[in-house]
Design a protein around this motif. Structure first.
Motif, PDB file in Angstrom:
ATOM      1  N   LYS A  27      -4.159   6.152   7.287  1.00 31.87           N
ATOM      2  CA  LYS A  27      -3.583   6.804   6.090  1.00 31.87           C
ATOM      3  C   LYS A  27      -4.217   6.246   4.818  1.00 31.87           C
ATOM      4  CE  LYS A  27      -0.108   9.177   8.064  1.00 31.87           C
ATOM      5  NZ  LYS A  27       0.415  10.478   7.830  1.00 31.87           N
ATOM      6  N   VAL A  28      -4.379   4.933   4.765  1.00 25.15           N
ATOM      7  CA  VAL A  28      -4.960   4.300   3.576  1.00 25.15           C
ATOM      8  C   VAL A  28      -6.434   4.695   3.441  1.00 25.15           C
ATOM      9  CG1 VAL A  28      -5.619   2.076   2.582  1.00 25.15           C
ATOM     10  CG2 VAL A  28      -3.307   2.416   3.441  1.00 25.15           C
ATOM     11  N   HIS A  29      -7.154   4.746   4.542  1.00 21.36           N
ATOM     12  CA  HIS A  29      -8.555   5.168   4.532  1.00 21.36           C
ATOM     13  C   HIS A  29      -8.659   6.582   3.980  1.00 21.36           C
ATOM     14  CE1 HIS A  29     -12.294   6.862   6.188  1.00 21.36           C
ATOM     15  NE2 HIS A  29     -12.756   5.625   6.223  1.00 21.36           N
ATOM     16  N   SER A  30      -7.808   7.463   4.499  1.00 23.75           N
ATOM     17  CA  SER A  30      -7.815   8.856   4.056  1.00 23.75           C
ATOM     18  C   SER A  30      -7.491   8.977   2.569  1.00 23.75           C
ATOM     19  CB  SER A  30      -6.805   9.641   4.893  1.00 23.75           C
ATOM     20  OG  SER A  30      -6.765  10.973   4.495  1.00 23.75           O
ATOM     21  N   LEU A  31      -6.520   8.201   2.110  1.00 24.05           N
ATOM     22  CA  LEU A  31      -6.146   8.207   0.696  1.00 24.05           C
ATOM     23  C   LEU A  31      -7.324   7.774  -0.177  1.00 24.05           C
ATOM     24  CD1 LEU A  31      -3.832   8.410  -1.474  1.00 24.05           C
ATOM     25  CD2 LEU A  31      -3.474   5.975  -1.070  1.00 24.05           C
ATOM     26  N   MET A  32      -7.972   6.673   0.202  1.00 23.00           N
ATOM     27  CA  MET A  32      -9.121   6.202  -0.590  1.00 23.00           C
ATOM     28  C   MET A  32     -10.263   7.214  -0.558  1.00 23.00           C
ATOM     29  SD  MET A  32      -9.409   2.066   0.071  1.00 23.00           S
ATOM     30  CE  MET A  32      -9.672   2.185   1.846  1.00 23.00           C
ATOM     31  N   GLU A  33     -10.509   7.784   0.612  1.00 23.71           N
ATOM     32  CA  GLU A  33     -11.623   8.726   0.765  1.00 23.71           C
ATOM     33  C   GLU A  33     -11.419   9.974  -0.078  1.00 23.71           C
ATOM     34  OE1 GLU A  33     -14.285  10.307   4.475  1.00 23.71           O
ATOM     35  OE2 GLU A  33     -12.116  10.233   4.783  1.00 23.71           O
ATOM     36  N   VAL A  63       0.847  -1.191   0.000  1.00 22.40           N
ATOM     37  CA  VAL A  63       0.000   0.000   0.000  1.00 22.40           C
ATOM     38  C   VAL A  63       0.880   1.237   0.000  1.00 22.40           C
ATOM     39  CG1 VAL A  63      -2.023  -1.071   1.071  1.00 22.40           C
ATOM     40  CG2 VAL A  63      -0.233  -0.091   2.527  1.00 22.40           C
ATOM     41  N   ASN A  64       0.308   2.340  -0.454  1.00 22.57           N
ATOM     42  CA  ASN A  64       1.051   3.583  -0.594  1.00 22.57           C
ATOM     43  C   ASN A  64       0.965   4.383   0.711  1.00 22.57           C
ATOM     44  OD1 ASN A  64       2.378   5.807  -1.542  1.00 22.57           O
ATOM     45  ND2 ASN A  64       0.748   6.479  -2.903  1.00 22.57           N
ATOM     46  N   ILE A  65       1.957   4.198   1.572  1.00 23.91           N
ATOM     47  CA  ILE A  65       2.030   4.975   2.808  1.00 23.91           C
ATOM     48  C   ILE A  65       3.420   5.588   2.912  1.00 23.91           C
ATOM     49  CG2 ILE A  65       0.246   3.759   4.125  1.00 23.91           C
ATOM     50  CD1 ILE A  65       2.433   2.044   5.390  1.00 23.91           C
ATOM     51  N   ASP A  66       3.523   6.646   3.700  1.00 24.94           N
ATOM     52  CA  ASP A  66       4.802   7.348   3.832  1.00 24.94           C
ATOM     53  C   ASP A  66       5.791   6.545   4.676  1.00 24.94           C
ATOM     54  OD1 ASP A  66       4.647   8.535   6.798  1.00 24.94           O
ATOM     55  OD2 ASP A  66       2.673   8.710   5.855  1.00 24.94           O
ATOM     56  N   PHE A  67       7.048   6.922   4.586  1.00 25.70           N
ATOM     57  CA  PHE A  67       8.139   6.222   5.270  1.00 25.70           C
ATOM     58  C   PHE A  67       7.925   6.180   6.779  1.00 25.70           C
ATOM     59  CE2 PHE A  67      12.232   6.431   7.490  1.00 25.70           C
ATOM     60  CZ  PHE A  67      12.798   5.236   7.088  1.00 25.70           C
ATOM     61  N   GLN A  68       7.524   7.304   7.372  1.00 24.64           N
ATOM     62  CA  GLN A  68       7.353   7.358   8.827  1.00 24.64           C
ATOM     63  C   GLN A  68       6.272   6.384   9.287  1.00 24.64           C
ATOM     64  OE1 GLN A  68       7.485  10.086   6.877  1.00 24.64           O
ATOM     65  NE2 GLN A  68       9.270  11.226   7.616  1.00 24.64           N
ATOM     66  N   THR A  69       5.182   6.328   8.559  1.00 15.35           N
ATOM     67  CA  THR A  69       4.078   5.424   8.921  1.00 15.35           C
ATOM     68  C   THR A  69       4.527   3.969   8.775  1.00 15.35           C
ATOM     69  OG1 THR A  69       2.478   7.070   8.192  1.00 15.35           O
ATOM     70  CG2 THR A  69       1.684   4.807   8.413  1.00 15.35           C
ATOM     71  N   LEU A 115      -3.830  -5.097  18.935  1.00 12.45           N
ATOM     72  CA  LEU A 115      -4.992  -4.847  18.072  1.00 12.45           C
ATOM     73  C   LEU A 115      -4.921  -3.479  17.394  1.00 12.45           C
ATOM     74  CD1 LEU A 115      -7.903  -6.327  20.242  1.00 12.45           C
ATOM     75  CD2 LEU A 115      -6.850  -7.320  18.203  1.00 12.45           C
ATOM     76  N   THR A 116      -4.078  -2.585  17.899  1.00 11.94           N
ATOM     77  CA  THR A 116      -3.979  -1.237  17.329  1.00 11.94           C
ATOM     78  C   THR A 116      -2.709  -1.021  16.498  1.00 11.94           C
ATOM     79  OG1 THR A 116      -2.906  -0.424  19.345  1.00 11.94           O
ATOM     80  CG2 THR A 116      -5.330  -0.248  19.240  1.00 11.94           C
ATOM     81  N   CYS A 117      -1.933  -2.081  16.260  1.00 13.55           N
ATOM     82  CA  CYS A 117      -0.627  -1.906  15.608  1.00 13.55           C
ATOM     83  C   CYS A 117      -0.719  -1.369  14.172  1.00 13.55           C
ATOM     84  CB  CYS A 117       0.202  -3.185  15.674  1.00 13.55           C
ATOM     85  SG  CYS A 117      -0.472  -4.584  14.780  1.00 13.55           S
ATOM     86  N   PHE A 118      -1.867  -1.521  13.515  1.00  8.87           N
ATOM     87  CA  PHE A 118      -2.005  -1.020  12.137  1.00  8.87           C
ATOM     88  C   PHE A 118      -2.839   0.257  12.052  1.00  8.87           C
ATOM     89  CE2 PHE A 118      -1.330  -5.631  11.442  1.00  8.87           C
ATOM     90  CZ  PHE A 118      -0.187  -5.554  10.660  1.00  8.87           C
ATOM     91  N   ASP A 119      -3.248   0.797  13.190  1.00 11.29           N
ATOM     92  CA  ASP A 119      -4.172   1.937  13.175  1.00 11.29           C
ATOM     93  C   ASP A 119      -3.675   3.116  12.346  1.00 11.29           C
ATOM     94  OD1 ASP A 119      -5.925   0.485  14.683  1.00 11.29           O
ATOM     95  OD2 ASP A 119      -5.813   1.758  16.474  1.00 11.29           O
ATOM     96  N   GLN A 120      -2.402   3.482  12.530  1.00 11.86           N
ATOM     97  CA  GLN A 120      -1.866   4.631  11.798  1.00 11.86           C
ATOM     98  C   GLN A 120      -1.852   4.359  10.291  1.00 11.86           C
ATOM     99  OE1 GLN A 120       2.081   5.812  13.028  1.00 11.86           O
ATOM    100  NE2 GLN A 120       2.108   7.594  11.671  1.00 11.86           N
TER     101      GLN A 120
END
Length: 198
Positions: free
Chosen positions: A167-173, A139-145, A158-163
Motif C-alpha cells: 500500500k505504501v509503495h503504491s501510494l508513493m508511486e 504511515v498512511n494506510i487504511d484501517f483494514q491493512t 517475513l511476509t507480515c508487512f507485505d500488505q
C-alpha cells in the motif's frame, strides 16, 4: 518566522570560551542552512549535493546522466539505485513524508532477517514505529491493512508487512514519485550531471 528564528540562532550566546563560540557559530551556520532549505518549497531546494549518501563531490561524479535519467523509467528503478533513494528521501523530507520511504526500506531490510528471535523483535519495532495508531512515524494506510498487519504481529513472519508495504509503495508511486520527477531538485540533478559531461 524563518528569518527571526535564524537571526536568533546567530545571536545565541554559547559562552565566553572562544573555542565554544567557534563551535557554536559553526553549528548555528549549519542550522541556518538546514532551516533555509526547509523554508523553501520542495521545488526550490537545488543544492542536491547535500543529500547524497557519501562524499558529495565523489558521489555526484559517479552518478551518470544515464543513471539519473533512468529513474524516470519506473519507481522500482529509482528504488534500486542508492543515489535514487537518497534523492527521493531528500525530496520526501521537503514534503514531510519521508516516513513512507523509511517504512518501505525497513520492510526490505526486515525480509533479509534470518534469525527467528531477531525477526520477532524487528517486526514489533517496525510495527510500533510505523504502523500502529499514533506511531512516531505513522504511515498512511487504511484501517483494514493496519488491522491485518496487527493480526500478523501475533506470529510475525517475513511476509507480515507485505500488505502494508504494498500500500505504501503504491501510494508513493502514484503520488510522490510523479512530483519528484517534476521537482526542481530532480531537474537540477539532471542538469548538473549533464554539465559535467560537457
Amino acid at each position: 518566522m524563518w528569518n527571526s528564528l535564524t537571526h536568533s540562532l546567530s545571536d545565541h550566546p554559547v559562552g565566553k570560551d572562544p573555542q565554544a563560540m567557534r563551535t557554536g557559530q559553526r553549528q548555528n551556520k549549519g542550522m541556518r542552512t538546514r532551516l533555509g532549505c526547509l523554508s523553501h518549497k520542495s521545488d526550490s531546494c537545488s543544492d542536491f549535493t547535500a543529500i547524497l549518501p557519501d562524499k558529495p563531490n565523489r558521489a555526484l561524479k559517479r552518478l551518470s546522466t544515464e543513471e539519473a535519467t533512468r529513474w524516470a523509467d519506473s519507481f522500482d528503478v529509482l528504488l534500486s539505485h542508492k543515489y535514487g533513494v537518497a534523492a527521493f528521501r531528500a525530496f520526501l523530507k521537503t514534503e514531510f513524508s519521508e516516513e513512507n520511504l523509511e517504512f518501505w526500506l525497513a520492510c526490505e531490510e526486515f525480509k533479509k532477517t534470518r534469525s527467528t528471535a531477531k525477526l520477532v523483535s524487528k517486526a514489533h519495532r517496525i510495527f510500533e514505529e510505523f504502523v500502529d495508531v499514533q506511531a512516531p512515524r505513522e504511515v498512511n494506510i487504511d484501517f483494514q491493512t493496519r488491522e491485518a498487519t496487527r493480526k500478523n504481529m501475533q506470529e510475525p513472519s517475513l511476509t507480515c508487512f507485505d500488505q502494508a508495504q504494498g500500500k505504501v509503495h503504491s501510494l508513493m508511486e502514484k503520488d510522490s514519485y510523479p512530483r519528484f520527477l517534476r521537482s526542481k531538485m530532480y531537474l537540477d540533478l539532471l542538469s548538473q550531471s549533464q554539465r559535467r559531461l560537457s
